[in-house]
Design a protein around this motif. Structure first.
Motif, PDB file in Angstrom:
ATOM      1  N   ASN A  71       0.862  -1.181   0.000  1.00 55.28           N
ATOM      2  CA  ASN A  71       0.000   0.000   0.000  1.00 55.28           C
ATOM      3  C   ASN A  71       0.900   1.233   0.000  1.00 55.28           C
ATOM      4  OD1 ASN A  71      -1.972   1.983   0.373  1.00 55.28           O
ATOM      5  ND2 ASN A  71      -2.216   1.560   2.565  1.00 55.28           N
ATOM      6  N   PRO A  72       1.651   1.449  -1.088  1.00 49.91           N
ATOM      7  CA  PRO A  72       2.640   2.538  -1.090  1.00 49.91           C
ATOM      8  C   PRO A  72       2.032   3.932  -0.961  1.00 49.91           C
ATOM      9  CG  PRO A  72       2.408   1.593  -3.293  1.00 49.91           C
ATOM     10  CD  PRO A  72       1.655   0.687  -2.354  1.00 49.91           C
ATOM     11  N   ASP A  73       0.723   4.071  -1.152  1.00 46.71           N
ATOM     12  CA  ASP A  73       0.082   5.360  -0.893  1.00 46.71           C
ATOM     13  C   ASP A  73      -0.017   5.637   0.611  1.00 46.71           C
ATOM     14  OD1 ASP A  73      -0.263   5.938  -3.572  1.00 46.71           O
ATOM     15  OD2 ASP A  73      -2.264   5.043  -3.655  1.00 46.71           O
ATOM     16  N   LYS A 136      18.715  -0.170   0.018  1.00 50.79           N
ATOM     17  CA  LYS A 136      18.653  -0.003  -1.431  1.00 50.79           C
ATOM     18  C   LYS A 136      17.254  -0.315  -1.956  1.00 50.79           C
ATOM     19  CE  LYS A 136      20.882  -1.548  -5.720  1.00 50.79           C
ATOM     20  NZ  LYS A 136      21.930  -2.439  -6.309  1.00 50.79           N
ATOM     21  N   ALA A 137      16.648  -1.384  -1.422  1.00 55.59           N
ATOM     22  CA  ALA A 137      15.294  -1.746  -1.855  1.00 55.59           C
ATOM     23  C   ALA A 137      14.297  -0.663  -1.471  1.00 55.59           C
ATOM     24  CB  ALA A 137      14.892  -3.082  -1.241  1.00 55.59           C
ATOM     25  N   CYS A 138      14.414  -0.129  -0.249  1.00 52.47           N
ATOM     26  CA  CYS A 138      13.484   0.915   0.201  1.00 52.47           C
ATOM     27  C   CYS A 138      13.634   2.184  -0.626  1.00 52.47           C
ATOM     28  CB  CYS A 138      13.718   1.221   1.680  1.00 52.47           C
ATOM     29  SG  CYS A 138      13.154  -0.070   2.807  1.00 52.47           S
ATOM     30  N   GLU A 139      14.868   2.530  -0.979  1.00 50.83           N
ATOM     31  CA  GLU A 139      15.086   3.724  -1.791  1.00 50.83           C
ATOM     32  C   GLU A 139      14.496   3.563  -3.188  1.00 50.83           C
ATOM     33  OE1 GLU A 139      19.201   5.471   0.194  1.00 50.83           O
ATOM     34  OE2 GLU A 139      19.312   4.051  -1.477  1.00 50.83           O
ATOM     35  N   GLY A 140      14.345   2.330  -3.632  1.00 51.37           N
ATOM     36  CA  GLY A 140      13.756   2.082  -4.940  1.00 51.37           C
ATOM     37  C   GLY A 140      12.253   1.916  -4.927  1.00 51.37           C
ATOM     38  N   GLN A 141      11.664   1.909  -3.727  1.00 54.14           N
ATOM     39  CA  GLN A 141      10.215   1.736  -3.599  1.00 54.14           C
ATOM     40  C   GLN A 141       9.554   3.089  -3.419  1.00 54.14           C
ATOM     41  OE1 GLN A 141       8.055  -0.325  -4.169  1.00 54.14           O
ATOM     42  NE2 GLN A 141       6.313  -0.208  -2.789  1.00 54.14           N
ATOM     43  N   THR A 143       6.973   5.719  -2.389  1.00 57.72           N
ATOM     44  CA  THR A 143       5.892   5.837  -1.418  1.00 57.72           C
ATOM     45  C   THR A 143       5.497   7.302  -1.288  1.00 57.72           C
ATOM     46  OG1 THR A 143       7.483   6.034   0.399  1.00 57.72           O
ATOM     47  CG2 THR A 143       6.644   3.825  -0.089  1.00 57.72           C
ATOM     48  N   THR A 144       4.386   7.543  -0.608  1.00 57.63           N
ATOM     49  CA  THR A 144       3.914   8.918  -0.443  1.00 57.63           C
ATOM     50  C   THR A 144       4.642   9.641   0.680  1.00 57.63           C
ATOM     51  OG1 THR A 144       2.159   8.128   1.007  1.00 57.63           O
ATOM     52  CG2 THR A 144       1.596   8.465  -1.319  1.00 57.63           C
ATOM     53  N   VAL A 145       5.342   8.923   1.543  1.00 56.50           N
ATOM     54  CA  VAL A 145       6.032   9.546   2.676  1.00 56.50           C
ATOM     55  C   VAL A 145       7.471   9.053   2.719  1.00 56.50           C
ATOM     56  CG1 VAL A 145       3.900   9.715   4.023  1.00 56.50           C
ATOM     57  CG2 VAL A 145       5.395   7.738   4.323  1.00 56.50           C
ATOM     58  N   ASN A 146       8.319   9.797   3.407  1.00 53.28           N
ATOM     59  CA  ASN A 146       9.660   9.324   3.689  1.00 53.28           C
ATOM     60  C   ASN A 146       9.609   8.321   4.837  1.00 53.28           C
ATOM     61  OD1 ASN A 146      11.015  11.208   1.861  1.00 53.28           O
ATOM     62  ND2 ASN A 146      10.450  12.789   3.341  1.00 53.28           N
ATOM     63  N   GLY A 554       8.348   9.834  -1.762  1.00 54.11           N
ATOM     64  CA  GLY A 554       9.049   9.465  -0.549  1.00 54.11           C
ATOM     65  C   GLY A 554      10.212   8.530  -0.786  1.00 54.11           C
ATOM     66  N   THR A 555      11.157   8.533   0.148  1.00 54.09           N
ATOM     67  CA  THR A 555      12.319   7.651   0.075  1.00 54.09           C
ATOM     68  C   THR A 555      12.754   7.313   1.487  1.00 54.09           C
ATOM     69  OG1 THR A 555      14.505   7.366  -0.941  1.00 54.09           O
ATOM     70  CG2 THR A 555      14.045   9.499   0.080  1.00 54.09           C
ATOM     71  N   MET A 556      13.749   6.415   1.627  1.00 58.62           N
ATOM     72  CA  MET A 556      14.287   6.121   2.953  1.00 58.62           C
ATOM     73  C   MET A 556      15.293   7.192   3.332  1.00 58.62           C
ATOM     74  SD  MET A 556      16.076   2.714   4.587  1.00 58.62           S
ATOM     75  CE  MET A 556      14.664   2.091   5.528  1.00 58.62           C
ATOM     76  N   ILE A 557      15.191   7.674   4.557  1.00 53.80           N
ATOM     77  CA  ILE A 557      16.102   8.678   5.066  1.00 53.80           C
ATOM     78  C   ILE A 557      16.771   8.153   6.331  1.00 53.80           C
ATOM     79  CG2 ILE A 557      14.777  10.583   4.096  1.00 53.80           C
ATOM     80  CD1 ILE A 557      13.601  11.058   6.874  1.00 53.80           C
ATOM     81  N   GLY A 558      17.824   8.816   6.762  1.00 51.98           N
ATOM     82  CA  GLY A 558      18.532   8.420   7.965  1.00 51.98           C
ATOM     83  C   GLY A 558      18.959   9.619   8.775  1.00 51.98           C
TER      84      GLY A 558
END
Length: 561
Positions: A71-73, A136-141, A143-146, A554-558
């Motif tokens: 549910n990437p939204d 890497k997988a999360c950065e390629g997915q 989504t509507t949010v980080n 959205g992307t993965m952040i740290g």
């Protein structure tokens, strides 16, 4: 569209400073200019006249680890101004996770958080075992949010030790070293910290693996956190057991304090009926701060109105017969409820349950029959009142009601009264955390997503207990600062262009609705749009004119310097 101009609004910058009239320019996904009457450069514009412009809201405690894939939204988070979520809480994450450990970890994860197990197996790509591949997988997915993630200690322990050993014993020095190595690698590739859990039991009522960890294991892992500036510890302690609250938190304080590691703990209760426990936990909070321990307690801000369903749940965990029944096969459930031997055992288990200050099972007058599959009813009567009306034991009365109404029926909890002035004063302190609402978990119990807006609609607009600046600070800059997400949470030049545009008289926490859109065909609770005018992630609107745009920036952040 990573360039835009938000024009004509009142900026609440997330620091707690007084609001001021200004436009906000975004270029390349970053805030590049804040000031009055900025000249257009031909970029798209958002009309914020009569509204506040705030940093995007941060969800501090979610379990969207799986939902971000199916549910990437991440409905309804964007419609409530959310731009960043933190997941991997409660000791559970989906990385680092060996394939051989995946089954038991997911079984525990989905049981504790009421999530669809088949969806995890079938809709998550599983292209990783370690955190670098996971990031890497999360950065390629899209989504509507980080998203930002903890390493779950339960996952770490099971990956290293194997399920049989993890659930049975303390770790050896070699196993502890292997856990520390995996945690170190994960933190080096963007994980924001470690989450652990000394509270829960699994579906078989066995202690979860982290409850078997000895101090040496925690010390080694927290040594790793200390090597990574800004990495934090999230701990689920026995928050509903007054005799264990102080001891659990102080155990971690003894370990974290000398190492300078920041942590968050559950929780200072907010309800009026738990005033005695609130006094105890506030005193603990004060004592730790005076000792120089950088621990931040969680403080709930919205009364919970949970639905108790009978399809699958952990809500009856302390009543063994009911716990086994509710998580058993659907096709035999009605027959089991009618079985005299099961009923006798269920009565005994209910009468001999361990009491809990947070459990509705100890307050059957607070649970009302709310939804009937068959229409048989009665509805709008409490479980206790129904049992007294029928002259039956509480367990038998519930069994009879379910037989008549069907296993897809629900009870609903009457919301508890909060001691709101005390809660608001806690939010004014610099070292407390709110917006801890389990977004993405317990899909058939409640919808935590969207409860952030209650801080604005109730505490600010309706009750006047907080200023808009204080509420926004608690939802943005305060959380970003705690988690080390220093490139966001504040409206200032050079910060990430994550924004929420809203007017207090236009927003509301909408009622829960059922959506049948989980991959396995099961349902979840969601909410209608809140009325937030715009939500912007990395300069891209995910909500515009109070409606979702369909964009997924959205992307993965740290952690950031």
């Amino acid at each position: 569209m990573a360039d835009l101009l938000v024009r004509g609004g009142t900026v609440v910058d997330g620091t707690g400073a007084p609001a001021y009239r200004a436009d906000v320019r975004v270029t390349g996904g970053l805030i590049t200019e804040v000031g009055p009457d900025l000249a257009s450069r031909g970029e798209p514009e958002i009309d914020a006249s009569g509204a506040y412009v705030a940093p995007g809201f941060i969800e501090a405690h979610t379990h969207v680890d799986g939902a971000m894939w199916w549910n990437p939204d991440l409905d309804p988070l964007p419609a409530y101004g959310t731009t960043t979520v933190v997941f991997g809480n409660c000791g559970m994450s989906v990385a680092p996770l060996k394939e051989s450990a995946r089954g038991p970890v997911l079984d525990l994860f989905t049981f504790l958080e009421d999530l669809p197990l088949d969806a995890f197996h079938n809709n998550v790509p599983w292209t990783w075992e370690r955190w670098p591949e996971y990031r890497k997988a999360c950065e390629g997915q899209q989504t509507t949010v980080n998203v930002a993630g903890f390493v779950g200690h339960l996952t770490l322990r099971t990956t290293v030790m194997g399920a049989e050993a993890a659930w049975a014993r303390a770790a050896t020095p070699d196993e502890i070293a292997a856990m520390a190595e995996l945690l170190d690698e994960s933190l080096g590739h963007g994980a924001i910290g470690l989450s652990t859990n000394v509270f829960d039991k699994d579906r078989y009522l066995k202690l979860v693996p982290t409850r078997l960890a000895e101090d040496a294991e925690f010390e080694a892992l927290i040594d790793v956190l200390a090597k990574h500036p800004g990495a934090t510890l999230q701990m689920i302690t026995r928050f509903n057991e007054p005799e264990n609250i102080d001891g659990d938190v102080e155990r971690f304080a003894r370990i974290c304090g000398p190492r300078g590691v920041r942590g968050q703990w559950t929780a200072i209760p907010s309800t009026v009926r738990e005033d005695y426990l609130r006094e105890q936990t506030i005193a603990l909070h004060r004592r730790l701060r005076e000792q120089g321990i950088d621990f931040w307690p969680n403080v709930p801000h919205k009364p919970l109105e949970p639905f108790f369903n009978f399809e699958r749940a952990l809500t009856f965990q302390r009543v063994a017969a009911w716990n086994e029944w509710i998580n058993g096969p659907a096709e035999t459930k009605l027959a089991v409820l009618a079985d005299p031997e099961w009923r006798a055992q269920a009565r005994e288990d209910y009468d001999n349950r361990i009491s809990s200050s947070t459990s509705r099972l100890d307050r059957p007058e607070s649970l009302v029959f709310a939804i009937s599959e068959t229409g048989a009813g009665p509805l709008d009567i409490s479980w206790r009142a129904y049992a007294e009306q029928e002259g039956k034991h509480l367990s038998d009365a519930l069994a009879d009601w379910i037989i008549a109404n069907g296993i897809k029926s629900c009870m609903k909890g009457i919301p508890d009264e909060f001691d709101e002035p005390v809660v608001a004063d806690l939010f004014k302190e610099p070292h407390t955390l709110t917006n801890i609402n389990d977004s993405g978990a317990h899909l058939q119990l409640f919808c935590g997503s969207g409860e952030n807006v209650y801080l604005l609609t109730h505490y600010v607009r309706d009750a006047g207990l907080l200023s808009v600046e204080e509420a926004v600070h608690n939802l943005t800059g305060k959380l970003a600062g705690y988690f080390g997400l220093r490139d966001r949470g504040v409206i200032a030049e050079g910060k990430a262009a994550d924004l929420a545009v809203f007017a207090l008289d236009e927003i509301e926490v909408r009622p829960e609705i059922k959506l049948y859109d989980n991959p396995d065909g099961s349902w979840r609770f969601s909410r209608g749009n809140s009325g937030v005018r715009a939500t912007v992630v990395r300069g891209v609107p995910t909500v515009l004119g109070a409606e979702p745009t369909g964009e997924r920036p959205g992307t993965m952040i740290g952690r950031s310097a």
